[in-house]
Design a protein around this motif. Structure first.
Motif, PDB file in Angstrom:
ATOM      1  N   SER A 135       0.709  -1.026  -0.059  1.00 19.37           N
ATOM      2  CA  SER A 135      -0.074   0.007  -0.115  1.00 19.37           C
ATOM      3  C   SER A 135       0.996   1.360   0.094  1.00 19.37           C
ATOM      4  O   SER A 135       1.849   1.353   0.742  1.00 19.37           O
ATOM      5  CB  SER A 135      -0.843   0.161   1.302  1.00 19.37           C
ATOM      6  OG  SER A 135      -1.596  -0.728   1.428  1.00 19.37           O
ATOM      7  N   ARG A 150     -13.052   4.992  -1.109  1.00 24.55           N
ATOM      8  CA  ARG A 150     -12.288   6.104  -0.500  1.00 24.55           C
ATOM      9  C   ARG A 150     -12.857   7.556  -1.276  1.00 24.55           C
ATOM     10  O   ARG A 150     -13.500   7.271  -2.499  1.00 24.55           O
ATOM     11  CB  ARG A 150     -10.884   6.103  -0.653  1.00 24.55           C
ATOM     12  CG  ARG A 150     -10.202   4.940  -0.008  1.00 24.55           C
ATOM     13  CD  ARG A 150      -8.602   5.155  -0.147  1.00 24.55           C
ATOM     14  NE  ARG A 150      -8.222   4.194   0.574  1.00 24.55           N
ATOM     15  CZ  ARG A 150      -7.276   3.192  -0.240  1.00 24.55           C
ATOM     16  NH1 ARG A 150      -7.073   3.573  -1.399  1.00 24.55           N
ATOM     17  NH2 ARG A 150      -6.575   2.073   0.371  1.00 24.55           N
ATOM     18  N   GLU A 190      -9.548 -15.297  -8.460  1.00 21.30           N
ATOM     19  CA  GLU A 190      -8.958 -15.396  -7.172  1.00 21.30           C
ATOM     20  C   GLU A 190      -9.733 -14.598  -6.088  1.00 21.30           C
ATOM     21  O   GLU A 190     -10.316 -13.535  -6.691  1.00 21.30           O
ATOM     22  CB  GLU A 190      -7.394 -14.936  -7.258  1.00 21.30           C
ATOM     23  CG  GLU A 190      -6.941 -13.838  -7.922  1.00 21.30           C
ATOM     24  CD  GLU A 190      -7.355 -12.488  -6.858  1.00 21.30           C
ATOM     25  OE1 GLU A 190      -7.240 -12.766  -5.715  1.00 21.30           O
ATOM     26  OE2 GLU A 190      -8.047 -11.410  -7.193  1.00 21.30           O
ATOM     27  N   THR A 236     -10.981 -10.892  -8.039  1.00 22.46           N
ATOM     28  CA  THR A 236     -10.935 -10.576  -9.504  1.00 22.46           C
ATOM     29  C   THR A 236     -11.961 -11.368 -10.267  1.00 22.46           C
ATOM     30  O   THR A 236     -12.419 -12.362 -10.340  1.00 22.46           O
ATOM     31  CB  THR A 236      -9.538 -11.101 -10.044  1.00 22.46           C
ATOM     32  OG1 THR A 236      -8.454 -10.410  -9.495  1.00 22.46           O
ATOM     33  CG2 THR A 236      -9.348 -10.693 -11.608  1.00 22.46           C
ATOM     34  N   GLU A 263      -3.043  -8.235  -4.380  1.00 23.82           N
ATOM     35  CA  GLU A 263      -1.945  -8.641  -3.133  1.00 23.82           C
ATOM     36  C   GLU A 263      -1.504  -9.951  -3.554  1.00 23.82           C
ATOM     37  O   GLU A 263      -1.921 -10.757  -4.353  1.00 23.82           O
ATOM     38  CB  GLU A 263      -2.574  -8.246  -1.871  1.00 23.82           C
ATOM     39  CG  GLU A 263      -3.896  -8.777  -1.515  1.00 23.82           C
ATOM     40  CD  GLU A 263      -3.638 -10.161  -1.287  1.00 23.82           C
ATOM     41  OE1 GLU A 263      -4.202 -11.020  -2.273  1.00 23.82           O
ATOM     42  OE2 GLU A 263      -3.158 -10.494  -0.393  1.00 23.82           O
ATOM     43  N   ARG A 269      -0.883  10.578   1.853  1.00 23.77           N
ATOM     44  CA  ARG A 269      -2.452   9.965   1.564  1.00 23.77           C
ATOM     45  C   ARG A 269      -3.460  10.319   2.455  1.00 23.77           C
ATOM     46  O   ARG A 269      -4.565  10.485   2.271  1.00 23.77           O
ATOM     47  CB  ARG A 269      -2.235   8.816   0.855  1.00 23.77           C
ATOM     48  CG  ARG A 269      -3.494   8.023   0.298  1.00 23.77           C
ATOM     49  CD  ARG A 269      -3.301   6.918  -0.516  1.00 23.77           C
ATOM     50  NE  ARG A 269      -3.315   5.607   0.290  1.00 23.77           N
ATOM     51  CZ  ARG A 269      -3.512   4.332  -0.230  1.00 23.77           C
ATOM     52  NH1 ARG A 269      -2.796   4.208  -1.388  1.00 23.77           N
ATOM     53  NH2 ARG A 269      -3.500   3.413   0.517  1.00 23.77           N
TER      54      ARG A 269
END
Ligand code: 5GP
Length: 191
Positions: free
Chosen positions: A13, A44, A72, A83, A103, A137
């Motif tokens: 991240s 977000r 997956e 996905t 990830e 961020r």
């Protein structure tokens, strides 16, 4: 028609994966499409449904797993990510090179199912720099941020799993490195 390439693109991240990808996606020679994931995480600020993610309920996510809709899936800091299979398979069949920004646990599932996939891992110049970027961020509360930093430290140990590791110190250099890796693989495949 020649099949497209599956590109697994990972990194902790805050490492700047998204920024690197935003520079690569428009490059015509790379012929890339982005696989939009399904997640139970809340959007977000600025994130758009169907562009950044398909934001779904836990119930819908479980149903997707049951229906075998996901190529997956994995849990990451309290949320589920997966996905969607149909889009990826369609694009690959059409000869597009599909980017999966996922990830490590998802990456492992993909590499098992599709050993031909190209895998690229983006690393920060240092943990200190990563922490600085994540704070900048600051889209999460302190507790989540600390969890993400701890997770990042652990994840960095996984980078050996990937075929290519690229350091994002200078953005333009990192973009060029990844561009070259993908181009080389495209050429290799078309031989
Ligand atoms: P974020 O919440 O920061 O958007 O994503 C958290 C992590 O989940 C990132 O490492 C991101 O690459 C990963 N991720 C996003 N979509 C997927 C997915 O479909 N599958 C898996 N396994 N990981 C994903």
């Amino acid at each position: 028609m020649k099949k497209g390439l599956l590109i697994v693109f990972s990194g902790v991240s805050g490492v700047g994966k998204g920024t690197i990808l935003s520079k690569l996606m428009p490059m015509k020679e790379l012929n890339l499409v982005y696989s939009v994931s399904m997640t139970t995480r809340k959007p977000r600020e600025g994130e758009i449904e169907g562009v950044n993610y398909f934001f779904v309920s836990k119930k819908r996510f479980v149903q997707a797993i049951k229906n075998d809709e996901l190529l997956e899936h994995a849990r990451f800091v309290g949320n589920d990510y997966g996905t969607p299979k149909e889009y990826v398979e369609k694009m690959i069949a059409e000869g597009k090179n599909v980017v999966l920004e996922i990830e490590i646990n998802g990456a492992k599932q993909i590499m098992e199912k599709c050993p031909d996939a190209l895998s690229i891992y983006i690393v920060p110049p240092s943990i200190e720099e990563l922490e600085r970027r994540l704070r900048e961020r600051s889209s999460e509360d302190e507790q989540t941020l600390m969890k993400r930093i701890a997770k990042a430290k652990k994840e960095l140990e996984d980078m050996d799993f990937y075929e290519h590791v690229v350091c994002n110190d200078d953005l333009d250099v990192a973009v060029e490195d990844v561009r070259k890796i993908i181009l080389k693989e495209i050429k290799k495949k078309s031989r």
